[in-house]
Scaffold this motif. Structure first.
Motif, PDB file in Angstrom:
ATOM      1  N   SER A   1       7.549 -32.640  -9.077  1.00 37.05           N
ATOM      2  CA  SER A   1       6.809 -33.893  -9.249  1.00 37.05           C
ATOM      3  C   SER A   1       7.337 -34.739 -10.399  1.00 37.05           C
ATOM      4  O   SER A   1       7.037 -35.932 -10.473  1.00 37.05           O
ATOM      5  CB  SER A   1       5.320 -33.602  -9.458  1.00 37.05           C
ATOM      6  OG  SER A   1       5.129 -32.737 -10.565  1.00 37.05           O
ATOM      7  N   GLU A   2       8.096 -34.146 -11.311  1.00 40.05           N
ATOM      8  CA  GLU A   2       8.722 -34.948 -12.363  1.00 40.05           C
ATOM      9  C   GLU A   2      10.043 -35.486 -11.823  1.00 40.05           C
ATOM     10  O   GLU A   2      10.958 -34.722 -11.513  1.00 40.05           O
ATOM     11  CB  GLU A   2       8.975 -34.117 -13.612  1.00 40.05           C
ATOM     12  CG  GLU A   2       9.602 -34.932 -14.738  1.00 40.05           C
ATOM     13  CD  GLU A   2       9.942 -34.101 -15.964  1.00 40.05           C
ATOM     14  OE1 GLU A   2      10.525 -34.661 -16.910  1.00 40.05           O
ATOM     15  OE2 GLU A   2       9.643 -32.885 -15.975  1.00 40.05           O
ATOM     16  N   PRO A   3      10.179 -36.802 -11.712  1.00 39.67           N
ATOM     17  CA  PRO A   3      11.392 -37.341 -11.083  1.00 39.67           C
ATOM     18  C   PRO A   3      12.600 -37.258 -12.011  1.00 39.67           C
ATOM     19  O   PRO A   3      12.479 -37.105 -13.229  1.00 39.67           O
ATOM     20  CB  PRO A   3      11.020 -38.800 -10.817  1.00 39.67           C
ATOM     21  CG  PRO A   3      10.041 -39.125 -11.900  1.00 39.67           C
ATOM     22  CD  PRO A   3       9.242 -37.860 -12.113  1.00 39.67           C
ATOM     23  N   PHE A   4      13.765 -37.377 -11.409  1.00 39.86           N
ATOM     24  CA  PHE A   4      15.004 -37.603 -12.149  1.00 39.86           C
ATOM     25  C   PHE A   4      15.174 -39.114 -12.295  1.00 39.86           C
ATOM     26  O   PHE A   4      14.950 -39.870 -11.339  1.00 39.86           O
ATOM     27  CB  PHE A   4      16.203 -37.023 -11.393  1.00 39.86           C
ATOM     28  CG  PHE A   4      16.220 -35.520 -11.338  1.00 39.86           C
ATOM     29  CD1 PHE A   4      16.998 -34.786 -12.212  1.00 39.86           C
ATOM     30  CD2 PHE A   4      15.445 -34.837 -10.401  1.00 39.86           C
ATOM     31  CE1 PHE A   4      17.015 -33.399 -12.163  1.00 39.86           C
ATOM     32  CE2 PHE A   4      15.453 -33.452 -10.337  1.00 39.86           C
ATOM     33  CZ  PHE A   4      16.239 -32.729 -11.225  1.00 39.86           C
ATOM     34  N   ASN A   5      15.578 -39.543 -13.472  1.00 40.02           N
ATOM     35  CA  ASN A   5      15.752 -40.973 -13.730  1.00 40.02           C
ATOM     36  C   ASN A   5      17.240 -41.268 -13.867  1.00 40.02           C
ATOM     37  O   ASN A   5      17.860 -40.926 -14.874  1.00 40.02           O
ATOM     38  CB  ASN A   5      15.006 -41.379 -15.004  1.00 40.02           C
ATOM     39  CG  ASN A   5      15.126 -42.873 -15.286  1.00 40.02           C
ATOM     40  OD1 ASN A   5      15.723 -43.623 -14.501  1.00 40.02           O
ATOM     41  ND2 ASN A   5      14.574 -43.310 -16.412  1.00 40.02           N
ATOM     42  N   PHE A   6      17.802 -41.861 -12.812  1.00 37.24           N
ATOM     43  CA  PHE A   6      19.188 -42.328 -12.878  1.00 37.24           C
ATOM     44  C   PHE A   6      19.127 -43.721 -13.485  1.00 37.24           C
ATOM     45  O   PHE A   6      18.905 -44.716 -12.803  1.00 37.24           O
ATOM     46  CB  PHE A   6      19.798 -42.335 -11.483  1.00 37.24           C
ATOM     47  CG  PHE A   6      21.274 -42.636 -11.455  1.00 37.24           C
ATOM     48  CD1 PHE A   6      22.082 -42.457 -12.571  1.00 37.24           C
ATOM     49  CD2 PHE A   6      21.870 -43.090 -10.290  1.00 37.24           C
ATOM     50  CE1 PHE A   6      23.439 -42.729 -12.536  1.00 37.24           C
ATOM     51  CE2 PHE A   6      23.227 -43.364 -10.235  1.00 37.24           C
ATOM     52  CZ  PHE A   6      24.011 -43.186 -11.361  1.00 37.24           C
TER      53      PHE A   6
ATOM     54  N   LEU B   1      12.774 -43.036  -4.560  1.00 37.48           N
ATOM     55  CA  LEU B   1      11.565 -43.790  -4.220  1.00 37.48           C
ATOM     56  C   LEU B   1      11.437 -45.091  -4.994  1.00 37.48           C
ATOM     57  O   LEU B   1      10.345 -45.668  -5.064  1.00 37.48           O
ATOM     58  CB  LEU B   1      10.317 -42.921  -4.429  1.00 37.48           C
ATOM     59  CG  LEU B   1      10.139 -41.765  -3.438  1.00 37.48           C
ATOM     60  CD1 LEU B   1       8.777 -41.115  -3.618  1.00 37.48           C
ATOM     61  CD2 LEU B   1      10.321 -42.214  -1.993  1.00 37.48           C
ATOM     62  N   GLY B   2      12.524 -45.575  -5.578  1.00 37.46           N
ATOM     63  CA  GLY B   2      12.481 -46.902  -6.161  1.00 37.46           C
ATOM     64  C   GLY B   2      12.681 -46.923  -7.656  1.00 37.46           C
ATOM     65  O   GLY B   2      13.073 -45.935  -8.286  1.00 37.46           O
ATOM     66  N   THR B   3      12.369 -48.081  -8.235  1.00 35.00           N
ATOM     67  CA  THR B   3      12.639 -48.312  -9.656  1.00 35.00           C
ATOM     68  C   THR B   3      11.434 -48.030 -10.544  1.00 35.00           C
ATOM     69  O   THR B   3      11.477 -48.274 -11.746  1.00 35.00           O
ATOM     70  CB  THR B   3      13.090 -49.769  -9.856  1.00 35.00           C
ATOM     71  OG1 THR B   3      12.079 -50.649  -9.356  1.00 35.00           O
ATOM     72  CG2 THR B   3      14.400 -50.027  -9.122  1.00 35.00           C
ATOM     73  N   LEU B   4      10.356 -47.523  -9.953  1.00 34.11           N
ATOM     74  CA  LEU B   4       9.188 -47.091 -10.714  1.00 34.11           C
ATOM     75  C   LEU B   4       8.773 -45.708 -10.232  1.00 34.11           C
ATOM     76  O   LEU B   4       8.964 -45.374  -9.057  1.00 34.11           O
ATOM     77  CB  LEU B   4       8.015 -48.067 -10.524  1.00 34.11           C
ATOM     78  CG  LEU B   4       8.190 -49.485 -11.082  1.00 34.11           C
ATOM     79  CD1 LEU B   4       7.030 -50.363 -10.634  1.00 34.11           C
ATOM     80  CD2 LEU B   4       8.288 -49.447 -12.604  1.00 34.11           C
ATOM     81  N   PRO B   5       8.194 -44.881 -11.107  1.00 33.97           N
ATOM     82  CA  PRO B   5       7.693 -43.582 -10.641  1.00 33.97           C
ATOM     83  C   PRO B   5       6.623 -43.778  -9.570  1.00 33.97           C
ATOM     84  O   PRO B   5       5.893 -44.773  -9.564  1.00 33.97           O
ATOM     85  CB  PRO B   5       7.109 -42.952 -11.912  1.00 33.97           C
ATOM     86  CG  PRO B   5       7.768 -43.671 -13.041  1.00 33.97           C
ATOM     87  CD  PRO B   5       8.009 -45.069 -12.563  1.00 33.97           C
ATOM     88  N   ASP B   6       6.535 -42.828  -8.640  1.00 35.00           N
ATOM     89  CA  ASP B   6       5.545 -42.880  -7.564  1.00 35.00           C
ATOM     90  C   ASP B   6       4.222 -42.328  -8.087  1.00 35.00           C
ATOM     91  O   ASP B   6       4.125 -41.144  -8.433  1.00 35.00           O
ATOM     92  CB  ASP B   6       6.035 -42.059  -6.379  1.00 35.00           C
ATOM     93  CG  ASP B   6       5.167 -42.246  -5.143  1.00 35.00           C
ATOM     94  OD1 ASP B   6       3.936 -42.338  -5.289  1.00 35.00           O
ATOM     95  OD2 ASP B   6       5.725 -42.297  -4.033  1.00 35.00           O
ATOM     96  N   ALA B   7       3.199 -43.182  -8.136  1.00 34.65           N
ATOM     97  CA  ALA B   7       1.902 -42.767  -8.677  1.00 34.65           C
ATOM     98  C   ALA B   7       1.182 -41.792  -7.754  1.00 34.65           C
ATOM     99  O   ALA B   7       0.257 -41.093  -8.189  1.00 34.65           O
ATOM    100  CB  ALA B   7       1.028 -44.002  -8.923  1.00 34.65           C
TER     101      ALA B   7
END
Length: 740
Positions: free
Chosen positions: A479-484, A374-380
């Motif tokens: 809900s906690e994203p993975f950060n590549f 969903l992009g370069t920022l977490p989805d609020a």
């Protein structure tokens, strides 16, 4: 004997290269027309269409029964009616030479009638003969089929009395086209050491000894590192011991090793053929190693060799595929017992599409909606965007969010579905774009998505789930994203990353062992069909392989991808690469080229909403890597919403195989080939005839049987009917525009 001299009837072959009218090869005992199929129920038309193929299955004593089908080709002359031939099938414990003393009075397994109305017509039985296999302590059964057509030579009424030596055997059985023999046993294509033991008797009422040669013939086997040995022990009627053998030696495909022996009359013993595969190469389907027995004579000062009998060790991936299919079926049954809604699903699974309902086996597409970059920022608003309200929406497609942007953080969310109270863990991998994402490839350390602990040290990123819900289906959002984070640019042969997610349930599996990550359990697959069976039945793995048009106004769109044939696979695997254009504007066109000349599609003009073009290929060595470039040219048109260009890699398997019966026939998974397949015989074809190679000046040697493959000349082009093959999608990658 000319074809016209054979009486009316339907004739079965004893080898794939036999000609009943001139060279029946009855004693070779490698019939393609006595067809054990295990529990598989092939279509009647497939048995006929595959007449030029050896399609038998292994006889598995753990299965309740084996269905045996018969087929043959008709001789019909001087009649306008139907010709019917009744065939009687018998089974006897295997012997290297199938003397009539072994089978004339053996119990009958069953009868079938083959009917034909045209000369040269190929026919097959509709209803199989049912045979009940049993364990035989290292032995197996051989089959003899007798047709009631009256042969020109005429089978003697009392065959046992008529056949008292090898010359009688050749005269009364070896040249009788109404007798057909099958003496083969199947083996795992990755076996490291396997043996075949058979009885060997030599009836003789004239000479005291019989000069013989014993051959070991390899057809379609790996080119290196395969060794064989042969040993024989037994006694004569007066209790004298006799033995001979061949010590361990290397054998190569299309080669024949033989040893000579003077065998005492009326000898009775056992022969053991051993095959050694220390480096664990994979044998191609229907490759074989045969042991043959020949009588040696002398004519005009030259040695002659007359085949008296043979036995065959056949290698096939179905043995491994059936283990995979049975394991997943057993797991689903156990899951249903433990609370899943039925025996075709699991308490937790990833989806392959937004319409995936969790029924297994299932189709695979490499475009899972449960992996959501969903992009370069977490989805609020992730609970709203990806939660149950949008469970059937691929948000990444709607937003055209590429899988990875280099040198920044990339936030990737996972979803899943449960059908019962359950718990477990999930993880994520990011791989430079690749069509064939097999476990030992995608699980390399460099591709693991990491977290960092409080001390800043990297660790595998893992998210957990724990639900008490009994709803089915019950959407799960991590809900906690993975950060590549800060990925390097993909290598030159790639232009994006593909993502692979895995799940590890808590608790123990159906074998009572603690669950492990799927790639740890799978290890390295030995065959393509084994991998395909795994991916179509695997609930705990999903993939997302897609990129998006960056500049929709450009006159062309290009994407790069690659694939590597796993190191353990056989070069005999058959593949198809398909270029597919979906929702492209009429008048535009696509093309594909690659680092291999065999894999290319030139100028596919777009005239409809869903067009495909493809190319078949085989003979690619384990570890073969192909870099693919696919281009779409607007040609005066404009890119459309929902436009997608795909590169799809298919594994091509026989329609009559165990996997095709389970996946295609029972579950409608896979795509049956429609067009004919044209191939050219190369030097690596299993039964190739190279003109000039066997010159008359060479020392005579026993004639080759040729294994389970039709003998063809080098450079010959031949056609196989596409209807006998099924394509299974094993990898997909693509580029899209406004797919949501």
């Amino acid at each position: 004997m000319a074809l016209s001299q054979l009486p009316n009837g339907v004739y079965l072959r004893s080898t794939i290269n036999a000609k009943p009218e001139t060279d029946p090869q009855v004693l070779a005992a490698f019939s393609p027309d006595i067809i054990p199929m295990g529990l598989t129920r092939p279509d009647h038309d497939a048995l006929i269409a595959a007449y030029d193929e050896f399609i038998a299955h292994d006889i598995d004593s753990t299965e309740s029964k084996t269905r045996i089908y018969l087929r043959g080709k008709a001789v019909v002359k001087d009649t306008s009616g139907t010709v019917e031939t009744e065939v009687t099938l018998k089974a006897v414990p295997n012997e290297l030479i199938l003397w009539p003393q072994a089978w004339v009075n053996a119990p009958v397994v069953g009868h079938s009638t083959l009917s034909a109305s045209k000369d040269g017509e190929v026919v097959a039985t509709h209803t199989p003969i049912v045979y009940n296999p049993t364990e035989k302590l290292g032995r197996h059964d051989a089959f003899i089929a007798q047709a009631e057509t009256v042969s020109a030579a005429g089978t003697p009424k009392d065959l046992v009395k008529q056949v008292q030596n090898w010359r009688d055997l050749v005269k009364h059985v070896g040249q009788d086209p109404t007798v057909t023999t099958y003496n083969a046993v199947f083996a795992d294509p990755r076996s490291t050491e396997i043996s075949l033991t058979t009885r060997f008797r030599m009836f003789e009422n004239q000479a005291n000894v019989v000069r013989m040669a014993f051959s070991i013939e390899a057809v379609g086997t790996p080119s290196d590192d395969i060794d064989v040995s042969l040993s024989c022990f037994g006694v004569t009627p007066d209790s004298k011991h006799f033995s001979f053998g061949q010590s361990r030696t290397t054998i190569r495909p299309s080669k024949l090793i033989y040893i000579n022996a003077a065998v005492p009359k009326n000898f009775d013993g056992n022969i053991t053929l051993s095959v050694f595969n220390d480096k664990q190469h994979t044998f191609g389907d229907y490759s074989s190693i045969s042991v043959g027995a020949y009588a040696v004579g002398v004519v005009n000062g030259q040695e002659t060799y007359t085949l008296l009998g043979a036995e065959h060790m056949v290698f096939h991936s179905d043995i491994r595929v059936k283990k995979v299919l049975k394991k997943f079926a057993r797991v689903r049954e156990a899951q249903a017992t433990n609370g899943a809604t039925d025996a075709s699903t699991y308490p937790f699974y990833f989806r392959e599409s937004v319409t995936d309902n969790g029924q297994f086996p299932r189709t695979t597409a490499g475009h899972s909606p449960d992996i959501q970059p969903l992009g370069t920022l977490p989805d609020a608003n992730v609970q709203t965007d990806l939660g149950p309200g949008n469970y059937t929406v691929d948000v990444s497609d709607k937003r055209s969010v590429g899988t990875v942007v280099g040198n920044v953080s990339n936030y990737i969310y996972l979803r899943g579905t449960t059908n019962a109270p359950t718990s477990g863990s999930v993880r994520l991998f990011a791989v430079p774009c690749s069509l064939l994402l097999y476990p030992s490839q995608y699980s390399q350390d460099a591709y693991i998505i990491l977290d960092h602990d409080t001390g800043g040290d990297p660790q595998t990123a893992i998210r957990t789930y724990n639900t008490q819900s009994e709803e089915s289906p019950n959407p799960i959002l991590f809900s906690e994203p993975f950060n590549f984070s800060d990925p390097p640019p993909p290598p030159p042969s790639s232009d994006h990353y593909c993502l692979v997610a895995e799940c590890k349930p808590d608790g123990v599996d159906s074998d009572g062992e603690p669950y492990v990550w799927p790639h740890e359990e799978a290890g390295d697959f030995a065959t393509g069909s084994e991998y395909a069976a795994w991916i179509y039945n695997q609930p705990y793995v999903c993939q997302r392989n897609i990129s998006y048009a960056r500049n929709p106004n450009a006159p062309s769109q290009v994407f790069y991808t690659t694939f590597t044939i796993p190191p353990g696979f056989s070069s005999a695997e058959n593949w198809q690469f398909e270029l597919r254009a979906i929702n492209c504007p009429p008048g535009s066109y696509v093309e594909m080229d690659s680092s291999d000349a065999d894999i290319a599609v030139a100028n596919l003009a777009i005239a409809g909403p869903d067009q495909v073009a493809g190319c078949q290929f085989t003979g690619k060595a384990p570890g073969f890597t192909c870099q693919v470039v696919i281009r779409w040219y607007a040609n005066g048109t404009t890119i459309q919403n929902g436009q997608r260009i795909e590169g799809n890699l298919y594994l091509t398997e026989l329609y009559t195989g165990a996997m095709s019966y389970e996946l295609f026939k029972r579950h409608k998974i896979g795509k049956r080939c429609e067009s004919t397949i044209v191939r050219t015989v190369r030097a690596d074809y299993p039964n190739v005839d190279i003109p000039g190679k066997n010159v008359a000046s060479q020392k005579p040697q026993p004639p080759k049987i040729g294994g389970a493959h039709t003998r063809r000349q080098l450079g010959e082009r031949y056609v196989s009917p596409g209807t006998i093959y099924v394509n299974y999608l094993v990898g997909s990658d693509g580029i899209g525009y406004n797919l949501g």
